[in-house]
Each structure stands twice: as C-alpha cells, then as structure tokens.
Design an enzyme around this catalytic site. Structure first.
Site, PDB file in Angstrom:
ATOM      1  N   THR A 134       0.821  -1.211   0.000  1.00  0.00           N
ATOM      2  CA  THR A 134       0.000   0.000   0.000  1.00  0.00           C
ATOM      3  C   THR A 134       0.856   1.262   0.000  1.00  0.00           C
ATOM      4  O   THR A 134       1.999   1.239   0.484  1.00  0.00           O
ATOM      5  CB  THR A 134      -0.904   0.003   1.256  1.00  0.00           C
ATOM      6  OG1 THR A 134      -1.536   1.273   1.377  1.00  0.00           O
ATOM      7  CG2 THR A 134      -0.104  -0.244   2.533  1.00  0.00           C
ATOM      8  N   ASP A 135       0.270   2.360  -0.457  1.00  0.00           N
ATOM      9  CA  ASP A 135       0.986   3.647  -0.395  1.00  0.00           C
ATOM     10  C   ASP A 135       1.075   4.173   1.044  1.00  0.00           C
ATOM     11  O   ASP A 135       1.853   5.081   1.327  1.00  0.00           O
ATOM     12  CB  ASP A 135       0.315   4.686  -1.310  1.00  0.00           C
ATOM     13  CG  ASP A 135      -1.120   5.018  -0.936  1.00  0.00           C
ATOM     14  OD1 ASP A 135      -1.672   4.388  -0.002  1.00  0.00           O
ATOM     15  OD2 ASP A 135      -1.717   5.909  -1.576  1.00  0.00           O
ATOM     16  N   GLU A 136       0.288   3.572   1.960  1.00  0.00           N
ATOM     17  CA  GLU A 136       0.270   4.096   3.338  1.00  0.00           C
ATOM     18  C   GLU A 136       1.608   3.901   4.047  1.00  0.00           C
ATOM     19  O   GLU A 136       1.874   4.538   5.056  1.00  0.00           O
ATOM     20  CB  GLU A 136      -0.858   3.447   4.145  1.00  0.00           C
ATOM     21  CG  GLU A 136      -2.215   3.724   3.542  1.00  0.00           C
ATOM     22  CD  GLU A 136      -3.376   3.604   4.522  1.00  0.00           C
ATOM     23  OE1 GLU A 136      -3.139   3.462   5.732  1.00  0.00           O
ATOM     24  OE2 GLU A 136      -4.521   3.667   4.051  1.00  0.00           O
ATOM     25  N   TYR A 159      -1.870  -0.482  11.036  1.00  0.00           N
ATOM     26  CA  TYR A 159      -2.018  -1.141   9.725  1.00  0.00           C
ATOM     27  C   TYR A 159      -0.814  -0.844   8.841  1.00  0.00           C
ATOM     28  O   TYR A 159      -0.156  -1.763   8.326  1.00  0.00           O
ATOM     29  CB  TYR A 159      -3.314  -0.671   9.029  1.00  0.00           C
ATOM     30  CG  TYR A 159      -3.338  -0.979   7.543  1.00  0.00           C
ATOM     31  CD1 TYR A 159      -3.405  -2.291   7.080  1.00  0.00           C
ATOM     32  CD2 TYR A 159      -3.262   0.046   6.585  1.00  0.00           C
ATOM     33  CE1 TYR A 159      -3.406  -2.581   5.714  1.00  0.00           C
ATOM     34  CE2 TYR A 159      -3.258  -0.231   5.227  1.00  0.00           C
ATOM     35  CZ  TYR A 159      -3.326  -1.548   4.786  1.00  0.00           C
ATOM     36  OH  TYR A 159      -3.321  -1.827   3.440  1.00  0.00           O
ATOM     37  N   LYS A 163       2.177  -3.299   7.342  1.00  0.00           N
ATOM     38  CA  LYS A 163       2.448  -3.480   5.909  1.00  0.00           C
ATOM     39  C   LYS A 163       3.898  -3.084   5.595  1.00  0.00           C
ATOM     40  O   LYS A 163       4.571  -3.751   4.817  1.00  0.00           O
ATOM     41  CB  LYS A 163       1.477  -2.639   5.059  1.00  0.00           C
ATOM     42  CG  LYS A 163       0.036  -3.116   5.070  1.00  0.00           C
ATOM     43  CD  LYS A 163      -0.189  -4.480   4.446  1.00  0.00           C
ATOM     44  CE  LYS A 163      -0.002  -4.498   2.951  1.00  0.00           C
ATOM     45  NZ  LYS A 163      -0.389  -5.833   2.369  1.00  0.00           N
TER      46      LYS A 163
END
Ligand code: NAD
Ligand code: DAU
Length: 353
Positions: A134-136, A159, A163
């Site tokens: 993810t870009d997060e 989260y 990741k």
C-alpha cells in the site's frame, strides 16, 4: 491438465484479491489459480461465484498465520508463484486491535516467504513472489509532492506499520536468500465487492438507507483513488514484466478531498434514487477524527506507466457511477455482508465516541 504455472493467490476472497483471481483465471487458462484465504469477515466466496466451475481455479481455506498449513498448501499444489494479498486491511480496525495486524500482515507474510524459500530451494529461476502493498507505508504528505518508489517509509497507523514491516521482510528475503520478489504499493481502490467498512461502499450503503454519513474530522484528508480493475491489470503487468527485486507504485493521479468526493457521491445517489437534489448531503455528519489520520496520499506512478505501459482506464466520475450502480443492483450481496459480525463492528466504531 499440465499447467504452465500454479499461482497461489492469497486473500483471493477479498475485495482486490477477487478481481485479481477473476482476471487471471479468465485470461490465463493455462495457469492454475489457487485461492488461499482464511475467510475472515472480509473474505467472501460469493465474490467468486462465477468461477466456481472453472477448471483452472481452486479454493483452499488456510490461515497464513499457520506456518504448517501454508507449507502443506505449497506442497499439495506445487506452487510456482505467489501473489500475496491476504491481509487485515482496515485502518480503523488496526487502531482497535493492532496485534491481529501483526499476526496476519507480518507473521503471515514471513510464513509465506519461508515456505517459498523452502519449497523453491535451489530452483528459484522463473519463480515469482509478488507482494501487494500500500501507499500508506510512505506516511502522510503535506499539500505538495507525491510518493515515489524511493520515498522513505514513515508509517503512522498499526495497519501501515504492519504493511511496512512485511515489505521490509520481502526485500530482506530477496537480498539475503535470493527470493525472486516484486512489490507494488497502490493507492486507495474502489469498485465492486469492497467490504462496506471502507469509505465509498459504506457511504453508498448509508445513503441508500438514509443513515448518517460519518465524516472524520473536517473531511479535508486527501486520497488518490483508483478503480480496482485497473489495480488488477497493473498487478498482471507487473507480475509478468517487472524485473526481479523491483518496486512499482500504482495510482490513478486522481486526488480527492474526502468531503468533495462525498458530495459528488451524494449527487450521484440522489439522481439514481430519484431523490431531490441535496437530500443525501443532509446526511453528512462530522464525527471525531481517526487517531493518527494521515492528511494526504498521492502516488507518482510514472515508473509503471513509462516502463511497463500501464495506465488507468477509467475517469473517476465514470468509475464512481459504475460502482454505485453495482451496489444498488447487488443488494443481496450487500445485505449478506452487512449482517452479523459487521453490525457489531459498526456499533462499536461509530457510537462509542
Ligand atoms: P480485504 O480486507 O478486502 O481482503 C483481505 C482478504 O484477506 C480477505 O479475503 C480475508 O479473508 C483474507 N485474510 C485476512 N487474514 C487472513 C489470514 N490470516 N490468512 C488468510 N487469509 C486472510 O482487503 P483488500 O482491500 O482487498 O486488500 C488486499 C491487499 O491489498 C492487502 O494486502 C492490502 O494491504 C492491499 N491494498 C489495499 C488497498 C485498498 O484500497 N483496499 C490499496 C492498496 C493495497
Ligand atoms: O491508500 C491505500 C489504503 O486505502 C489501503 O492500504 C487500505 O487497505 C484501505 O483501507 C485504504 O485506507 P484508507 O484509510 O485511506 O481508507 P478508508 O476507506 O478507511 O478511508 C478513506 C478516507 O475516508 C480516510 O481519510 C478516512 C475517511 N473516512 C473513512 C471512513 C470509513 C471517513 O471520513 N469516515 C469513515 O467512516
């Protein structure tokens, strides 16, 4: 039948995973696609009903936290490639229960890496471990700039921390053991089969039922939205063409402030439901902000566009309208997933503030 590849798709019963499974099963009849999923609250085999009788598709119910079961799946299906999507994926749930995110997203990923390393041993040539991220992991942007593949990791939620950790493990297995991996980091997806805890399907469901639309903070956070089928197409292209060890950002160059997106969604819904203009907007209710809420995500996907020729296929307004149509048509799917466990989650998330 002798299949050219036997690809383990983890999390294939979830939102993005089901689109990836469908694309691969239909497009590559000479590949066998094994969908490995624990079927958590977010996993739903109804997402793949149309594939049940496909000769190159098989489902296996496995928890990736169970190392032995993962190893057994590798052996049973003689796995040649992995596309790893299984994860706990909702930021709000990670704030309530971080440990579950460490278990699935970190330990589960390491279990898959160990099995791939063990099972592929000295025959890594031609194999691929594709980790979907993810870009997060890149953290939060101010008003300027975009995430590039070289942007330093700076996760803020449990989260995104889980990741980020899984991404680091995947790269470490490449650098230490020569595991042939690729990673992609994608922005916010929207489309059919998304569990209605995420912004767009949740708000469609609430508007339909004339329930409050809980906007976190002032609604000023910015997300970069991509149609899920464009993400699946990007995964296909990267899986087949990316150089081992590489990373690609995937995004739609499509930034929206939450409140602006919500107002467009309200307008579309008013039209579709034959309601008076402005009726759905009245449901907007500003609630306490998400803890550690990242202000802005924006993905620079020029490397993917330049190197591998991928680009998004849909304009956002068109995609959003298609998405609304899908949820309004598939009411049985929506009613099934909003019963049971989800009801309890919803009450805790929005009424205890
Ligand atoms: P989702 O929550 O809809 O689906 C996750 C799937 O993983 C479910 O089918 C669930 O049953 C399965 N799963 C969860 N824990 C498991 C376990 N322990 N063992 C086996 N299976 C398990 O998630 P999604 O939105 O489809 O996201 C898929 C992947 O893409 C995730 O890795 C996520 O981090 C990443 N991603 C999502 C987005 C997005 O906007 N949704 C954007 C970028 C990246
Ligand atoms: O950027 C990619 C990520 O996008 C993925 O890695 C995650 O798995 C996925 O869940 C998504 O994360 P977000 O936190 O951005 O998505 P969510 O739909 O939860 O929220 C989108 C924005 O809307 C965010 O700024 C929070 C806000 N929001 C969300 C909900 C559920 C609200 O204002 N109210 C809500 O009720």
């Amino acid at each position: 039948m002798d299949f050219q590849k036997r690809i383990l798709v983890t999390g294939g019963a979830g939102f993005i995973g089901s689109h990836v499974v469908r694309l691969f099963v239909n497009k590559y009849p000479h590949y066998k696609i094994i969908n490995l999923d624990k079927l958590t609250y977010a996993g739903n085999l109804a997402n793949l009903k149309d594939l049940e009788n496909s000769p190159n598709y098989e489902f296996t119910k496995v928890d990736i936290v169970d190392a032995e079961a993962v190893q057994e799946a590798f052996e049973k299906f003689q796995i040649t490639d992995v596309i790893h999507l299984a994860a706990e994926s909702h930021v709000d749930r990670s704030i309530t229960n971080p440990t579950e995110f460490v278990m699935t997203n970190v330990i589960g990923t390491v279990n898959l890496l160990n099995s791939a390393k063990f099972y592929w041993k000295d025959a890594m040539e031609g194999k691929r471990f594709y980790h979907v991220s993810t870009d997060e992991v890149y953290g939060s942007l101010g008003n300027e700039g975009m995430f590039e593949e070289t942007t330093a990791y700076d996760p803020h939620s449990p989260y995104s921390a889980s990741k980020a950790s899984s991404d680091h493990f995947v790269r470490a297995y490449h650098d230490t053991f020569g595991l042939p991996m690729v990673i992609s980091n994608c922005s916010n997806n929207y489309g059919s089969f998304q569990f209605p805890e995420k912004l767009i399907p949740l708000f469609i469901h609430n508007i339909q039922n004339k329930k409050a639309l809980p906007v976190y903070g002032k609604g000023e956070n910015v997300r970069d939205w991509l149609w899920v089928e464009d993400h699946a197409r990007a995964i296909d292209v990267i899986f087949h063409q990316a150089k081992t060890g590489s990373t690609y950002n995937i995004g739609g160059h499509n930034e929206w402030k939450n409140i602006d997106l919500i107002k467009v969604l309200c307008k579309i819904m008013d039209k579709k439901l034959g309601r008076a203009a402005g009726e759905s907007e009245e449901l907007i209710s500003y609630v306490k902000d998400r803890a550690g809420h990242d202000l802005r995500y924006a993905i620079d996907s020029s490397k993917l566009q330049r190197d591998l020729g991928w680009k998004p296929s849909l304009q956002f307004e068109e995609g959003l309208e298609k998405t609304v149509d899908w949820y309004l048509t598939n009411t049985e799917w929506l009613n099934n997933v909003t019963s049971g466990d989800y009801k309890k989650y919803y009450e805790n998330q929005y009424t205890k503030r």
